[in-house]
Write a protein that holds these residues in place. Structure first.
Motif, PDB file in Angstrom:
ATOM      1  N   GLY A  95      -0.202   9.580  -9.534  1.00  0.00           N
ATOM      2  CA  GLY A  95       0.370   8.381  -8.926  1.00  0.00           C
ATOM      3  C   GLY A  95       0.575   7.268  -9.945  1.00  0.00           C
TER       4      GLY A  95
ATOM      5  N   ASP B  52       7.091   7.856  -2.513  1.00  0.00           N
ATOM      6  CA  ASP B  52       5.734   8.025  -1.981  1.00  0.00           C
ATOM      7  C   ASP B  52       5.787   8.807  -0.663  1.00  0.00           C
ATOM      8  N   ARG B  53       6.745   8.439   0.193  1.00  0.00           N
ATOM      9  CA  ARG B  53       6.886   9.132   1.488  1.00  0.00           C
ATOM     10  C   ARG B  53       7.266  10.596   1.276  1.00  0.00           C
TER      11      ARG B  53
ATOM     12  N   ARG C   3      -0.212   3.599  -7.426  1.00  0.00           N
ATOM     13  CA  ARG C   3      -1.536   2.974  -7.251  1.00  0.00           C
ATOM     14  C   ARG C   3      -1.967   2.344  -8.563  1.00  0.00           C
TER      15      ARG C   3
ATOM     16  N   GLN D 249       8.545   3.378  -3.198  1.00  0.00           N
ATOM     17  CA  GLN D 249       8.189   3.502  -1.775  1.00  0.00           C
ATOM     18  C   GLN D 249       8.825   4.757  -1.160  1.00  0.00           C
TER      19      GLN D 249
ATOM     20  N   ARG E 205       0.820  -1.214   0.000  1.00  0.00           N
ATOM     21  CA  ARG E 205       0.000   0.000   0.000  1.00  0.00           C
ATOM     22  C   ARG E 205       0.847   1.255   0.000  1.00  0.00           C
ATOM     23  N   THR E 206       0.572   2.149  -0.926  1.00  0.00           N
ATOM     24  CA  THR E 206       1.240   3.450  -0.900  1.00  0.00           C
ATOM     25  C   THR E 206       0.143   4.504  -0.902  1.00  0.00           C
ATOM     26  N   LYS E 207       0.507   5.724  -0.526  1.00  0.00           N
ATOM     27  CA  LYS E 207      -0.509   6.786  -0.481  1.00  0.00           C
ATOM     28  C   LYS E 207      -0.905   7.221  -1.887  1.00  0.00           C
ATOM     29  N   VAL E 208       0.095   7.490  -2.717  1.00  0.00           N
ATOM     30  CA  VAL E 208      -0.185   8.033  -4.053  1.00  0.00           C
ATOM     31  C   VAL E 208       0.581   7.288  -5.154  1.00  0.00           C
TER      32      VAL E 208
ATOM     33  N   ASP F  99       4.594  12.972  -0.237  1.00  0.00           N
ATOM     34  CA  ASP F  99       3.654  13.375   0.799  1.00  0.00           C
ATOM     35  C   ASP F  99       4.219  14.566   1.583  1.00  0.00           C
TER      36      ASP F  99
ATOM     37  N   CYS G 286       4.158  17.794  -0.570  1.00  0.00           N
ATOM     38  CA  CYS G 286       2.797  18.336  -0.694  1.00  0.00           C
ATOM     39  C   CYS G 286       2.336  18.957   0.615  1.00  0.00           C
TER      40      CYS G 286
END
Ligand code: BTN
Length: 326
Positions: free
Chosen positions: A109, A254-255, A83, A251, A77-80, A258, A261
């Protein structure tokens, strides 16, 4: 998640213990025969999957191909970022493919990989060597809430993510050259091409294109680049697992995406500066037709390079071709 992604995730999680066909069939809600058919298909793609009465299915080996379901299953699972992952056998440039997706309204994403690019491009109109299955050639679609002038922050986030992923996979400590090059022992191993579409004060979308020369051998580079470019395989004397590296990069990014942003670029900038060999050195920067010389002092809050020129002025540089003077 496709059935293949779910099967590969379950096999990975089970490791050497394996997972029984009946259990897979219950978890995925499809018949054992359907599971068997998917396993057969994965085997034809090169996945080493053993079936035994004691252990059920075990994943013993994975092929050196990029497979969207497999990348998704390893990524978790990643936030953005990631996906939506798409893999092409060959394309002109993954940045072009992502541009089309952006215009079609695809969500941010999405990541497009190509095993080979016929028109891979680098910054300043340069060609990017992208031979089949030797590297990671991919582009990411982003729709950040940033001012167009702050987009350099994303290039810096991408360079930092690349730095960390390469270091943890290979044990080597790369250097970052402002703003977007990853070097090992002074030779370029990876680069980032950031392209954007923007209104005067708002970004519509950003395409973050990354090229990493993973398993190229010297003969894969044109003679004129051999002095300047290298690959992870050349530097470690070992073939590297491309899929594993791709997942680490996504990965990490993704961190950091975030954080960017959320307006937390500073922590990232500190890490980037620590590994950037450009800072503190005398450099010459070609910006369009202009050549500026000076000392690279630091990074501005929006990712621009602050250069103390030979005349003592501080100039903000947002792009250009840097040569570090010895
Ligand atoms: C540079 O250092 O000049 C940037 C190189 C960027 C290369 C990547 S490979 C994937 C993506 N597609 C392209 O055509 N270019 C970028």
């Amino acid at each position: 998640m496709t059935i293949d992604t779910k099967i590969l995730s379950a096999l990975r999680a089970a490791g050497r213990n394996g997972v029984a066909g009946t259990e897979l069939s219950q978890r995925l809600g499809i018949s054992r025969a359907a599971i068997w058919a998917r396993i057969e298909e994965l085997r034809t793609l090169g996945y080493g999957i053993e079936a035994s009465p004691h252990h059920g299915y075990q994943l013993l080996s994975v092929p050196d191909v990029l497979h969207a379901d497999d990348l998704l299953s390893s990524l978790g699972r990643t936030k953005v970022i990631g996906r939506d992952i798409r893999v092409f056998g060959e394309t002109t440039s993954t940045n072009d493919v992502v541009e089309k997706l952006a215009r079609d309204g695809v969500k941010e994403g999405a990541v497009v990989f190509a095993e080979a690019q016929t028109k891979g491009r680098g910054r300043l109109g340069r060609k990017w060597v992208s031979p089949p299955r030797k590297g990671l050639w991919f582009s990411i679609l982003l729709r950040p809430p940033l001012h167009p002038l702050a987009v350099t922050q994303l290039t810096i986030a991408a360079a930092t993510a690349l730095f960390r992923a390469v270091r943890s996979q290979t044990g080597l400590t790369p250097e970052i050259k402002w703003p977007n090059d990853i070097l090992i022992r002074g030779k370029k191993t990876a680069g980032i091409l950031t392209e954007l579409s923007a209104e005067p004060d708002k970004v519509k979308y950003v395409i973050l294109g990354m090229g990493i020369s993973v398993n190229l051998v010297t003969g894969d580079f044109p003679p004129e680049l051999r002095r300047l470019a290298t690959s992870l395989r050349i530097e470690t004397s070992q073939r590297q697992n491309r899929a594993e590296l791709a997942v680490r990069i996504l990965q990490e990014l993704d961190r950091d995406y975030d954080r960017v942003c959320a307006g937390q670029f500073e922590a990232l900038a500190d890490e980037w500066e620590e590994h950037c060999t450009t800072i503190g050195h005398r450099v010459a920067i070609q910006v369009g037709g202009r050549r500026i010389q000076g000392t690279a002092e630091s990074l501005d809050t929006d990712g621009a390079l602050l250069l103390r020129t030979q005349h003592g002025h501080l100039e903000r540089i947002i792009g250009g071709d840097v040569t570090v003077e010895k």
